[in-house]
Design an enzyme around this catalytic site. Structure first.
Site, PDB file in Angstrom:
ATOM      1  N   ASN A 185      -3.771  -6.722  -5.816  1.00 20.05           N
ATOM      2  CA  ASN A 185      -2.869  -5.620  -6.166  1.00 20.05           C
ATOM      3  C   ASN A 185      -2.983  -5.461  -7.686  1.00 20.05           C
ATOM      4  O   ASN A 185      -3.737  -6.181  -8.340  1.00 20.05           O
ATOM      5  CB  ASN A 185      -1.439  -5.864  -5.662  1.00 20.05           C
ATOM      6  CG  ASN A 185      -0.739  -7.031  -6.339  1.00 20.05           C
ATOM      7  OD1 ASN A 185      -1.179  -7.517  -7.387  1.00 20.05           O
ATOM      8  ND2 ASN A 185       0.338  -7.496  -5.742  1.00 20.05           N
ATOM      9  N   GLY A 235       0.503  -4.998   1.471  1.00 23.64           N
ATOM     10  CA  GLY A 235      -0.828  -5.499   1.102  1.00 23.64           C
ATOM     11  C   GLY A 235      -1.511  -6.174   2.288  1.00 23.64           C
ATOM     12  O   GLY A 235      -2.727  -6.028   2.490  1.00 23.64           O
ATOM     13  N   ASP A 236      -0.749  -6.925   3.075  1.00 22.07           N
ATOM     14  CA  ASP A 236      -1.336  -7.599   4.242  1.00 22.07           C
ATOM     15  C   ASP A 236      -1.821  -6.582   5.269  1.00 22.07           C
ATOM     16  O   ASP A 236      -2.884  -6.750   5.872  1.00 22.07           O
ATOM     17  CB  ASP A 236      -0.311  -8.548   4.876  1.00 22.07           C
ATOM     18  CG  ASP A 236       0.003  -9.729   3.971  1.00 22.07           C
ATOM     19  OD1 ASP A 236      -0.858 -10.094   3.152  1.00 22.07           O
ATOM     20  OD2 ASP A 236       1.120 -10.281   4.084  1.00 22.07           O
ATOM     21  N   ASN A 260      -5.243   2.553   3.754  1.00 23.05           N
ATOM     22  CA  ASN A 260      -4.175   3.170   2.965  1.00 23.05           C
ATOM     23  C   ASN A 260      -3.142   3.833   3.893  1.00 23.05           C
ATOM     24  O   ASN A 260      -1.941   3.762   3.650  1.00 23.05           O
ATOM     25  CB  ASN A 260      -4.824   4.194   2.032  1.00 23.05           C
ATOM     26  CG  ASN A 260      -3.845   4.865   1.093  1.00 23.05           C
ATOM     27  OD1 ASN A 260      -3.060   4.201   0.434  1.00 23.05           O
ATOM     28  ND2 ASN A 260      -3.901   6.190   1.042  1.00 23.05           N
TER      29      ASN A 260
HETATM   30  P1  ADP Z   1       1.087  -5.770  -2.314  1.00 24.61           P
HETATM   31  O1  ADP Z   1       1.987  -5.490  -1.148  1.00 24.61           O
HETATM   32  O2  ADP Z   1       0.052  -6.790  -2.011  1.00 24.61           O
HETATM   33  O3  ADP Z   1       1.786  -5.997  -3.612  1.00 24.61           O
HETATM   34  P2  ADP Z   1       0.620  -2.958  -2.960  1.00 24.61           P
HETATM   35  O4  ADP Z   1       2.018  -2.882  -3.428  1.00 24.61           O
HETATM   36  O5  ADP Z   1      -0.458  -2.470  -3.863  1.00 24.61           O
HETATM   37  O6  ADP Z   1       0.215  -4.427  -2.521  1.00 24.61           O
HETATM   38  O7  ADP Z   1       0.541  -2.157  -1.573  1.00 24.61           O
HETATM   39  C1  ADP Z   1      -0.621  -2.177  -0.784  1.00 24.61           C
HETATM   40  C2  ADP Z   1      -0.869  -0.806  -0.208  1.00 24.61           C
HETATM   41  O8  ADP Z   1       0.237  -0.413   0.594  1.00 24.61           O
HETATM   42  C3  ADP Z   1      -1.005   0.316  -1.222  1.00 24.61           C
HETATM   43  O9  ADP Z   1      -2.320   0.403  -1.727  1.00 24.61           O
HETATM   44  C4  ADP Z   1      -0.648   1.521  -0.373  1.00 24.61           C
HETATM   45  O10 ADP Z   1      -1.747   1.869   0.469  1.00 24.61           O
HETATM   46  C5  ADP Z   1       0.471   0.964   0.502  1.00 24.61           C
HETATM   47  N1  ADP Z   1       1.786   1.165  -0.128  1.00 24.61           N
HETATM   48  C6  ADP Z   1       2.527   0.258  -0.810  1.00 24.61           C
HETATM   49  N2  ADP Z   1       3.667   0.800  -1.265  1.00 24.61           N
HETATM   50  C7  ADP Z   1       3.667   2.091  -0.865  1.00 24.61           C
HETATM   51  C8  ADP Z   1       4.566   3.195  -1.007  1.00 24.61           C
HETATM   52  N3  ADP Z   1       5.720   3.082  -1.679  1.00 24.61           N
HETATM   53  N4  ADP Z   1       4.208   4.375  -0.452  1.00 24.61           N
HETATM   54  C9  ADP Z   1       3.046   4.527   0.224  1.00 24.61           C
HETATM   55  N5  ADP Z   1       2.164   3.532   0.399  1.00 24.61           N
HETATM   56  C10 ADP Z   1       2.455   2.324  -0.130  1.00 24.61           C
END
Ligand code: ADP
Length: 287
Positions: A185, A235-236, A260
């Site tokens: 991330n 993320g998972d 995504n």
């Molecule tokens: P982690 O959960 O590992 O911290 P992220 O926050 O980058 O990773 O989230 C992983 C993926 O989940 C993002 O790239 C996106 O595709 C989706 N995602 C996360 N938060 C949102 C959100 N608020 N709205 C839409 N998609 C989201």
């Protein structure tokens, strides 16, 4: 179409979630509001995501010979995940995350337990299932030497491997380079790779989309605008979905687009595994 075979080597945890209005200070006892046990662990979460999205998933890991271990195994079985290589250990407790949820801040204590016993010797015993897989998924909640051992093993046998470097931990350059893809991330990317632009990196940026490099060009896919209930496990879900799509032979852009969308659907419901969508739900969403 035959289902792609995905092997997840990683953690299996029980999340013990206590909701409280007051966080106790040292020596203090307070009354909490609520308590739930929720299956988690990045390894198990990614296995569930991939299975719901249509893969034939094998989980490699260890749990304790306790009630949580039993419940977590059943949870994986209910998702049609192969658990022959989830071994139960009788001297070590199941991995757990003790989560104190309060308005002010969340406090989490993770105890690796049996996840800390996912050793290279154990991987040696179960390596046939790695050899039989189309894609392997790794995260950083098992011992570092096991992670590097698995990366080397996959590279030697030409098995593509996705490394989800969470929680962040340094590996040497040689190990990073053996990964087919690395999926930090934004925070993990910053911490581990700084400004490096690499063909292997796929960076997830929460509501700000995903960036990656394809054919030497930097590309990005925007996030979907969705109502957010709980982003735990986004993320998972992304990683499980990415592995499924890549194992099916989709291009990187197509695979990131699929992942995504799956991750966007996952944030609309409570719990890491609770919100993980099925394949039909993702395809419908993308229509
Ligand atoms: P982690 O959960 O590992 O911290 P992220 O926050 O980058 O990773 O989230 C992983 C993926 O989940 C993002 O790239 C996106 O595709 C989706 N995602 C996360 N938060 C949102 C959100 N608020 N709205 C839409 N998609 C989201």
């Amino acid at each position: 179409m035959t289902k792609p075979k995905i092997t997840v080597i990683g953690s299996i945890n029980m999340d013990l979630v206590t909701e409280t209005n007051v966080v106790p200070v040292q020596g203090e006892t307070v009354r909490g509001e609520n308590f739930h046990t929720i299956p988690g662990g990045k390894g198990a979460n990614q296995a569930v995501a991939a299975a719901r999205l249509g893969a034939d998933v094998t989980m490699i890991g260890r749990v304790g010979d306790d009630a949580f271990g039993e419940e977590l195994l059943n949870n994986l079985r209910n998702e049609h995940i192969h658990v022959d290589h989830v071994e139960r250990l009788n001297q070590t407790p199941t991995g757990l995350a003790n989560i104190i949820l309060s308005d002010q801040d969340n406090r989490i204590i993770i105890v690796a337990g049996a996840n800390g016993e996912v050793t290279t010797e154990y991987i040696e015993q179960v390596k046939q299932s790695i050899l039989d897989s189309d894609y392997v998924l790794l995260q950083f909640e098992i011992p570092k030497e096991t992670i590097t051992f698995c990366i080397d093993f996959c590279q030697e046998h030409n098995i593509p491997v996705i490394i989800n470097p969470a929680p962040a931990m340094e590996l040497d350059n040689a190990s990073w380079e053996k990964a087919t893809y690395i999926t930090p991330n934004e925070t993990e990317k910053e911490q581990l790779f700084g400004d490096t632009l690499s063909e292997h990196l796929i960076t997830t940026k929460g509501k700000d989309g995903v960036t990656f490099v394809e054919d030497r060009a930097e590309k990005s896919v925007p996030s979907h605008a969705v109502e957010v209930v709980d982003t735990t496990g986004a993320g998972d879900t992304f990683n499980g979905a990415l592995a499924v799509a890549l194992a099916e032979g989709k291009s990187l852009t197509e695979a990131v687009t699929f992942a995504n969308a799956a991750a966007a659907l996952s944030v609309g419901k409570m719990g890491a595994q609770g919100g993980m969508p099925t394949r039909e739900q993702v395809l419908q969403f993308l229509r």
